[in-house]
Write a protein that holds these residues in place. Structure first.
Motif, PDB file in Angstrom:
ATOM      1  N   UNK A  67      -1.908  19.888  38.972  1.00  0.00           N
ATOM      2  CA  UNK A  67      -2.486  18.875  39.850  1.00  0.00           C
ATOM      3  C   UNK A  67      -3.914  18.494  39.491  1.00  0.00           C
ATOM      4  N   UNK A  68      -4.568  17.872  40.491  1.00  0.00           N
ATOM      5  CA  UNK A  68      -5.919  17.339  40.261  1.00  0.00           C
ATOM      6  C   UNK A  68      -6.898  18.455  39.947  1.00  0.00           C
ATOM      7  N   UNK A  69      -6.759  19.568  40.629  1.00  0.00           N
ATOM      8  CA  UNK A  69      -7.693  20.665  40.394  1.00  0.00           C
ATOM      9  C   UNK A  69      -7.629  21.100  38.936  1.00  0.00           C
ATOM     10  N   UNK A  70      -6.420  21.236  38.427  1.00  0.00           N
ATOM     11  CA  UNK A  70      -6.284  21.613  37.028  1.00  0.00           C
ATOM     12  C   UNK A  70      -6.882  20.566  36.113  1.00  0.00           C
ATOM     13  N   UNK A  71      -6.736  19.319  36.507  1.00  0.00           N
ATOM     14  CA  UNK A  71      -7.216  18.246  35.656  1.00  0.00           C
ATOM     15  C   UNK A  71      -8.734  18.238  35.545  1.00  0.00           C
ATOM     16  N   UNK A  72      -9.435  18.491  36.669  1.00  0.00           N
ATOM     17  CA  UNK A  72     -10.894  18.441  36.588  1.00  0.00           C
ATOM     18  C   UNK A  72     -11.504  19.755  36.148  1.00  0.00           C
ATOM     19  N   UNK A  73     -10.736  20.837  36.214  1.00  0.00           N
ATOM     20  CA  UNK A  73     -11.345  22.116  35.848  1.00  0.00           C
ATOM     21  C   UNK A  73     -10.892  22.599  34.478  1.00  0.00           C
ATOM     22  N   UNK A  74     -10.102  21.800  33.759  1.00  0.00           N
ATOM     23  CA  UNK A  74      -9.544  22.269  32.507  1.00  0.00           C
ATOM     24  C   UNK A  74     -10.627  22.526  31.466  1.00  0.00           C
ATOM     25  N   UNK A  75     -10.386  23.575  30.666  1.00  0.00           N
ATOM     26  CA  UNK A  75     -11.236  23.784  29.506  1.00  0.00           C
ATOM     27  C   UNK A  75     -10.382  23.879  28.243  1.00  0.00           C
ATOM     28  N   UNK A  76      -9.162  23.402  28.355  1.00  0.00           N
ATOM     29  CA  UNK A  76      -8.289  23.341  27.180  1.00  0.00           C
ATOM     30  C   UNK A  76      -8.818  22.226  26.268  1.00  0.00           C
ATOM     31  N   UNK A  77      -9.154  22.578  25.041  1.00  0.00           N
ATOM     32  CA  UNK A  77      -9.807  21.590  24.171  1.00  0.00           C
ATOM     33  C   UNK A  77      -8.946  20.358  23.955  1.00  0.00           C
ATOM     34  N   UNK A  78      -7.611  20.517  24.109  1.00  0.00           N
ATOM     35  CA  UNK A  78      -6.754  19.354  23.860  1.00  0.00           C
ATOM     36  C   UNK A  78      -6.814  18.382  25.031  1.00  0.00           C
ATOM     37  N   UNK A  79      -6.819  18.917  26.249  1.00  0.00           N
ATOM     38  CA  UNK A  79      -6.898  18.016  27.403  1.00  0.00           C
ATOM     39  C   UNK A  79      -8.257  17.347  27.449  1.00  0.00           C
ATOM     40  N   UNK A  80      -9.319  18.144  27.242  1.00  0.00           N
ATOM     41  CA  UNK A  80     -10.659  17.558  27.241  1.00  0.00           C
ATOM     42  C   UNK A  80     -10.780  16.598  26.059  1.00  0.00           C
ATOM     43  N   UNK A  81     -10.244  16.992  24.910  1.00  0.00           N
ATOM     44  CA  UNK A  81     -10.325  16.140  23.725  1.00  0.00           C
ATOM     45  C   UNK A  81      -9.612  14.816  23.927  1.00  0.00           C
ATOM     46  N   UNK A  82      -8.446  14.863  24.576  1.00  0.00           N
ATOM     47  CA  UNK A  82      -7.694  13.612  24.798  1.00  0.00           C
ATOM     48  C   UNK A  82      -8.468  12.657  25.682  1.00  0.00           C
ATOM     49  N   UNK A  83      -9.058  13.217  26.763  1.00  0.00           N
ATOM     50  CA  UNK A  83      -9.792  12.296  27.633  1.00  0.00           C
ATOM     51  C   UNK A  83     -11.084  11.837  26.967  1.00  0.00           C
ATOM     52  N   UNK A  84     -11.638  12.685  26.136  1.00  0.00           N
ATOM     53  CA  UNK A  84     -12.831  12.337  25.367  1.00  0.00           C
ATOM     54  C   UNK A  84     -12.503  11.168  24.433  1.00  0.00           C
ATOM     55  N   UNK A  85     -11.380  11.285  23.707  1.00  0.00           N
ATOM     56  CA  UNK A  85     -10.982  10.224  22.789  1.00  0.00           C
ATOM     57  C   UNK A  85     -10.702   8.947  23.570  1.00  0.00           C
ATOM     58  N   UNK A  86      -9.972   9.084  24.679  1.00  0.00           N
ATOM     59  CA  UNK A  86      -9.639   7.901  25.476  1.00  0.00           C
ATOM     60  C   UNK A  86     -10.882   7.218  26.030  1.00  0.00           C
ATOM     61  N   UNK A  87     -11.831   8.021  26.512  1.00  0.00           N
ATOM     62  CA  UNK A  87     -13.062   7.443  27.050  1.00  0.00           C
ATOM     63  C   UNK A  87     -13.839   6.726  25.951  1.00  0.00           C
ATOM     64  N   UNK A  88     -13.944   7.371  24.788  1.00  0.00           N
ATOM     65  CA  UNK A  88     -14.674   6.731  23.691  1.00  0.00           C
ATOM     66  C   UNK A  88     -13.994   5.431  23.289  1.00  0.00           C
ATOM     67  N   UNK A  89     -12.666   5.426  23.293  1.00  0.00           N
ATOM     68  CA  UNK A  89     -11.965   4.192  22.959  1.00  0.00           C
ATOM     69  C   UNK A  89     -12.227   3.125  24.004  1.00  0.00           C
ATOM     70  N   UNK A  90     -12.280   3.548  25.262  1.00  0.00           N
ATOM     71  CA  UNK A  90     -12.611   2.593  26.320  1.00  0.00           C
ATOM     72  C   UNK A  90     -13.974   1.956  26.103  1.00  0.00           C
ATOM     73  N   UNK A  91     -14.944   2.772  25.712  1.00  0.00           N
ATOM     74  CA  UNK A  91     -16.268   2.213  25.446  1.00  0.00           C
ATOM     75  C   UNK A  91     -16.256   1.329  24.199  1.00  0.00           C
ATOM     76  N   UNK A  92     -15.392   1.643  23.250  1.00  0.00           N
ATOM     77  CA  UNK A  92     -15.238   0.784  22.066  1.00  0.00           C
ATOM     78  C   UNK A  92     -14.773  -0.596  22.490  1.00  0.00           C
ATOM     79  N   UNK A  93     -13.773  -0.621  23.367  1.00  0.00           N
ATOM     80  CA  UNK A  93     -13.269  -1.911  23.839  1.00  0.00           C
ATOM     81  C   UNK A  93     -14.351  -2.646  24.625  1.00  0.00           C
ATOM     82  N   UNK A  94     -15.072  -1.917  25.480  1.00  0.00           N
ATOM     83  CA  UNK A  94     -16.134  -2.559  26.267  1.00  0.00           C
ATOM     84  C   UNK A  94     -17.203  -3.145  25.351  1.00  0.00           C
ATOM     85  N   UNK A  95     -17.623  -2.356  24.356  1.00  0.00           N
ATOM     86  CA  UNK A  95     -18.610  -2.874  23.404  1.00  0.00           C
ATOM     87  C   UNK A  95     -18.066  -4.060  22.633  1.00  0.00           C
ATOM     88  N   UNK A  96     -16.760  -4.035  22.374  1.00  0.00           N
ATOM     89  CA  UNK A  96     -16.147  -5.156  21.684  1.00  0.00           C
ATOM     90  C   UNK A  96     -16.129  -6.415  22.537  1.00  0.00           C
TER      91      UNK A  96
END
Lengths: 185, 323, 650
Positions: free
Chosen positions: C39-68
């Motif tokens: 659930x949500x608690x797991x989502x905000x408290x995760x320290x699994x590098x893959x979950x954090x990495x995925x949202x990190x990549x997605x966020x950076x891509x979002x900023x790429x689109x915004x800058x574009x």
């Protein structure tokens, strides 16, 4: 929505609008700035019951660009020739709480436009109204009377006083005596 | 009469720009060669190598063994790259030296001060009486070296006239110099080349190179004060100028107007353009500019003027007499 | 080789509180402490590098689109001369936020995000080192990026350029709070960047699979290791200079005030000392991507592994000696400028070395032409062209004509988009199956590539000519009689095509997430360790962790030499190995998921943003930060008991 969320939203909206006012860049003269304010009073004595002073919207006092322009115009129009950088020279100090002809924005506006005895030139017609209001706002910032986040910061020049955004507020003290009325002791 | 030459670094009109153009040609040739070689090698590699798919067995035979032919080819590529780079480095240094060796005897000295968003130019002379100030338009004699001393009043600007030389930054608190020479007559446009605020885009400088005699005539005229207007309309215009905001910021030599905050207008009618190269200089544009500069150059420091149209007409007529 | 760590059992403590494992779903129970709460608690408290990495990549891509989007608006304004669509004030904010966003909020974070996801997998680790720090770094980065765009929306967007030169950004001419928001964005992204760099270095040095000597590490890992060291040395410079700017503006110091002993050029030196390595921090990971894609699609190990590693290291060193080439037009001494010309040219040699090694690999390999390789070919074309214009700009005399013109705009986009974004898209197509378990569509991939390649060249090549014709940078409009109109229109049309290509990519991702062909563990039959686990990898990555004995573990016989047995899953344990030869050293109990990094990031953001308005915020704002940090590190009794139990059993 519970009260805390509502408060947070209100704070955010206020912060946003405050940011909007501070950060607006007014390239066209602000609407209404050409209008002279209603008559201001030079004396605290009024017959009958005192009516309140005229309200002048502090549009420029919260706008960082207007304050910065006022600071620039203060040297451009040579105000510093008589008032130095606020400490006064031939002209009185502007960064203290002593205002001979009143320290409200409307008073300062009339002082600049009309001129005053003993050496203050009359700038009316020689500089646009918009510039006068910017100077008024800047002069008010010299005694720390404008919001801190809009007040100008230090100039890229030699420093003679703390920057306007680092000055403590000094509200105008009423009933100052003009130099010509002062008796020497 | 307006711009003869289009802005271009590839159409040099003086030795400095010509040296740089030479360097450009050498660079272009070498870099095009290198590009073709590398992309050519890649194309050949893609064509030569056999095709496979994801399941093709990976070739691990070379692990632990040397690949002498490949190593030689790669080493050759690196060595050739290094050799070409050294060539380019040497060429660059040679051209730098050439730029520094412009003969400066009998140079004309001009002090250029950058403001937001206009250029102030003071022509220096050994005799103090011959020093004069103008704005936004430089006239220079052909064939004579020009030494500009560059200072900035407020923020960083950059002086750049591509047909004549590369650019030099005007940095507040520092004094820079740039030397160049025009060997052909013409009207060359310069641009401010360092972002300096709202109107960085509209901070142009006109440099007019003319034969020495014509330059001397221009300079002589530039040293004179503005004539008193003779026509009543122009006289009214001078009154308007002195009584309203104009005189607070502008100078017209020969009148009480002595403002130092805006371009010197003593000979404004002789300039090709107004507003630092933004508008052509004619009565219509001048009227529009004076009435509301913010509409043309939003953010510029000149305010709008709500003058009655008769006064505006008179003012424009007066300014038109300032040749 | 089997590494026996003589682990403890997963039996719950007699009489103690239930272990995390018992609260989890059956799937997660297999992975014990590696899995998150649901659930949500797991989502905000995760320290699994893959979950954090995925949202990190997605966020950076979002900023790429915004800058574009901002870039699209800029190109719209510049498509015609004397356009009144966008005024100078808004345009200045647009190009400043475009540059700031792309450089600070997309490019470096995206490369670090890819490192966060892939480096642990490639080195065979079960999680990234300091995983809570990574979570904190992500939240700080997210809040900083949101602050920047919120400022833009509220008309407080920075407007002095992404490089924010003083005195224009200084206290007198930088009116309002705009440049302060810029400076604090720097603080946000640099805190985040430094923390991720520290984690990546530690992961690479201490958490590699047993037997993975430095000589056997994948080249992407080398690239990110070198990049992370560059981050550690370069980012403090920009943090310092942005802090000096805030001090000048807020408090009235005189760092950049020539009248009181400061220097306007000090800003440029300190900024570009960071700024030049910054572009190599973006470029080197791109080279890392290429080094992973080329061998897989040439079906042979890359030629010149050692040469490539040494080239990466040489590039990183040289990158710190180039910064004055951004200042050739100022009056710094001419002899000094020549040294920087030489350095700026020499740095081409390590890059050329890598290019030749890759060409050699392709030449002697067996080509599999799929979308990742297409993007690599595009990289070759665009990056080489950009690099060569860089050589042109390295020469002082030529730079004096081309500096601050659209020629430089063309150059920087060729090297950054060619050298980093094209490989990045190649990497997306290459690793999407690993992250999601499905393949991206190959046809849409080709459309994506060709639209991007053609659109990019149509958009940016004409800018070389515009620069030579005198068009300066950062202009909100230009006059018709300059003759710059037609080429600007062409460039704007190219930009439209680039937008189309990004849309195709987004559609491809959206469709493939739901309808893409299922990928197995190793759809490309590649050679590195990330392909030795499921797609997507489970929590804890490898069950059990692997030991390696070769550089291409999945290609060479006995590449994977064994397994690590005996590591506990609850508490999550990893095997720490030695730096050079990855010999097993000790067992390390990893941290467990927690919400405190998020709360600490919120406290940090409040501190940073309020210090834009008052220096006292640094004092008062430190208190919540201290509280959240203390809570973060507060040891948990139950966890300590579990660790002690493990020690006793072994």
């Amino acid at each position: 929505m519970n009260i805390r969320v509502r408060a947070a939203v209100l704070v955010a909206v206020l912060a946003a609008t405050a940011g909007c006012q501070r950060e607006a860049r007014l390239f066209e003269p602000a609407a209404g700035s050409a209008v002279t304010p209603p008559p201001v009073r030079m004396s605290d004595l009024q017959p009958g019951q005192s009516s309140p002073p005229p309200a002048v919207a502090p549009r420029y006092e919260v706008n960082a660009a207007a304050l910065a322009a006022g600071k620039r115009l203060f040297t451009w129009y040579n105000c510093n020739g008589c008032h130095a950088n606020g400490g006064g020279d031939k002209g009185p100090a502007l960064m203290d709480d002593v205002w001979i002809y009143g320290g409200e924005p409307a008073n300062i506006y009339m002082t600049i436009v009309e001129g005053r005895p003993n050496g203050m030139p009359s700038y009316g017609g020689h500089i646009p109204d918009e510039h006068v209001w910017q100077l008024v706002a800047y002069v008010r910032s010299m005694s720390g009377l404008v919001p801190v986040d809009a007040a100008p910061s230090r100039d890229d020049a030699m420093q003679s006083a703390p920057a306007e955004n680092r000055r403590a507020a000094q509200p105008p003290v009423p009933a100052a005596v003009p130099p010509s009325s002062q008796t020497s002791k | 009469m307006d711009e003869g030459s289009a802005l271009s670094a590839l159409v040099p009109a003086g030795p400095q720009a010509a040296h740089i153009h030479t360097l450009w040609l050498v660079m272009l040739a070498v870099c095009a060669l290198v590009f073709a070689a590398i992309l050519g090698a890649l194309a050949i590699a893609m064509r030569r190598a056999p095709c496979g798919d994801e399941t093709s067995e990976p070739d691990t035979s070379m692990i632990g063994n040397d690949e002498p032919a490949v190593r030689r080819a790669v080493t050759f590529g690196i060595a050739a790259s290094a050799a070409l780079l050294i060539t380019l480095l040497v060429t660059s240094i040679v051209i730098e030296r050439a730029l520094a060796q412009l003969p400066l005897r009998d140079a004309l000295h001009i002090r250029l001060t950058g403001h937001q968003w206009w250029w102030e130019a003071t022509y220096d002379d050994a005799k103090a009486a011959n020093v004069f100030t103008t704005a936004n338009e430089l006239h220079i004699p052909v064939g004579r070296p020009i030494v500009l001393t560059l200072e900035a009043e407020d923020v960083i600007h950059s002086f750049w006239v591509p047909n004549l030389h590369g650019k030099k930054d005007l940095v507040p608190g520092r004094t820079a110099t740039i030397a160049f020479r025009a060997d052909a007559a013409g009207t060359f446009r310069g641009q401010c080349a360092e972002f300096c605020g709202y109107q960085h885009a509209n901070m142009a400088l006109m440099v007019i190179a003319e034969p020495p005699e014509r330059y001397e005539r221009w300079a002589a005229a530039a040293r004179t004060s503005a004539p008193q207007p003779l026509e009543p309309l122009a006289q009214r215009g001078q009154q308007v100028f002195l009584q309203s905001t104009c005189a607070m910021c502008h100078t017209i030599v020969g009148t009480p107007a002595n403002g130092r905050r805006a371009p010197d207008l003593t000979h404004v009618a002789s300039r090709l353009r107004i507003g630092a190269g933004t508008l052509h200089n004619d009565p219509v544009t001048l009227s529009a500019w004076i009435a509301d500069p913010q509409r043309i150059k939003p953010g510029v420091h000149m305010p709008a003027h709500a003058l009655p149209s008769a006064d505006l007409q008179a003012l424009v007529a007066y300014l038109g007499t300032l040749k | 080789m089997t590494v026996d760590t003589t682990a403890g059992a997963l039996a719950p403590e007699p009489g103690g509180e239930a272990s995390v494992a018992e609260l989890l779903t059956p799937h997660a129970r297999r992975f014990g402490g590696w899995a998150d709460a649901p659930g949500v608690l797991g989502w905000i408290s995760t320290i699994d590098h893959k979950r954090v990495g995925r949202r990190f990549i997605g966020t950076a891509f979002g900023f790429f689109v915004a800058g574009g989007v901002l870039a699209g608006l800029m190109r719209l304004q510049l498509s015609r001369p004397d356009s009144s669509l966008i005024g100078p004030d808004l345009y200045n904010q647009l190009f400043t936020v475009h540059g700031t966003s792309m450089m600070f909020v997309f490019a470096v974070p995206m490369m670090q995000a890819m490192a966060v996801y892939f480096v642990p997998l490639m080195v065979g680790a079960r999680n990234i080192a300091f995983p809570r720090l990574i979570a904190y770094a992500y939240w700080v980065y997210l809040f900083g990026g949101l602050m920047l765009y919120s400022a833009l929306v509220l008309n407080i967007g920075p407007d002095a350029g992404w490089f924010s030169y003083t005195p224009l950004a200084g206290p007198q001419y930088g009116v309002g709070k705009r440049s302060d928001f810029w400076a604090q964005l720097i603080t946000f992204t640099e805190v985040s960047g430094l923390l991720v760099a520290v984690s990546v270095i530690t992961t690479v040095f201490k958490l590699r699979a047993p037997g993975m000597t430095l000589n056997r590490m994948p080249l992407f890992v080398w690239a990110l290791l070198v990049t992370s060291f560059m981050v550690v040395f370069a980012l403090p410079s920009v943090m310092m200079v942005s802090t000096s700017l805030i001090l000048d503006r807020l408090v009235g110091t005189h760092f950049f005030n020539p009248a009181e002993g400061g220097d306007a050029l000090l800003w440029q030196h300190l900024f570009w000392f960071f700024g030049h390595p910054e572009v190599y921090m973006i470029f080197l990971p791109g080279l890392g991507f290429v080094s992973m894609i080329v061998p897989t699609f040439a079906r042979r190990p890359v030629f010149g592994y050692v040469a490539i590693v040494l080239s990466l290291i040489a590039t990183a060193f040289l990158a710190f000696g180039l910064w004055v080439h951004h200042m050739f037009a100022t009056n710094v001494p001419e002899l000094g400028k020549s040294f920087f010309t030489a350095a700026s040219m020499v740095i081409a040699i390590p890059t050329a070395t890598q290019l030749f090694c890759w060409i050699a690999t392709l030449w002697t390999g067996r080509i599999v032409l799929r979308t990742p390789l297409l993007f690599v070919l595009g990289f070759f074309f665009i990056l080489v062209l950009g690099g060569l214009t860089g050589i042109m700009l390295a020469a002082v005399p030529l730079d004096l004509q081309l500096h601050d013109t659209f020629f430089v705009v063309a150059h920087l986009h060729y090297v950054l988009i060619g050298g980093a974004v094209f490989p990045l898209f190649g990497a997306f197509y290459y690793w999407f199956p690993k992250v999601t378990g499905r393949m991206l569509d190959e046809t849409l991939g080709r459309w994506n590539f060709w639209l991007f390649f053609v659109g990019f060249n149509v958009a940016f090549f004409p800018m070389h000519i515009l620069g030579l014709q005198g068009m300066p940078r950062r202009v909100y409009t230009y006059a018709a009689d300059t003759g710059w109109g037609p080429l600007n229109l062409v460039a704007s049309l190219g930009a439209v095509v680039v937008v189309a290509s990004v849309l195709v990519f987004v559609v491809n991702v959206a469709r493939s997430c739901r309808m893409g062909v299922h990928a197995g563990a190793n759809p490309w039959h590649a050679s590195t360790l990330e392909w030795a686990t499921d797609s997507p990898p489970p929590p804890g990555n490898f069950h059990p962790p692997l030991a390696v004995a070769r550089r291409e573990p999945l290609w060479e016989r006995a590449g994977v030499s064994g397994f690590v047995e005996g590591l506990a899953n609850d508490p999550p344990e990893a095997l720490v190995t030695t730096l050079l030869d990855a010999l097993p050293h000790h067992r390390l109990a990893f941290p467990t998921p927690t919400i405190w990094p998020l709360l600490a990031a919120i406290a940090t953001s409040v501190l940073f943003i309020s210090s834009i308005f008052t220096p006292w915020a640094v004092v008062w704002g430190s208190i919540p930060v201290a509280i959240t940090l203390i809570a973060w590190f507060w040891p948990s009794r139950s966890e300590t008991r579990k660790h002690v139990r493990l020690e006793r059993v072994s």
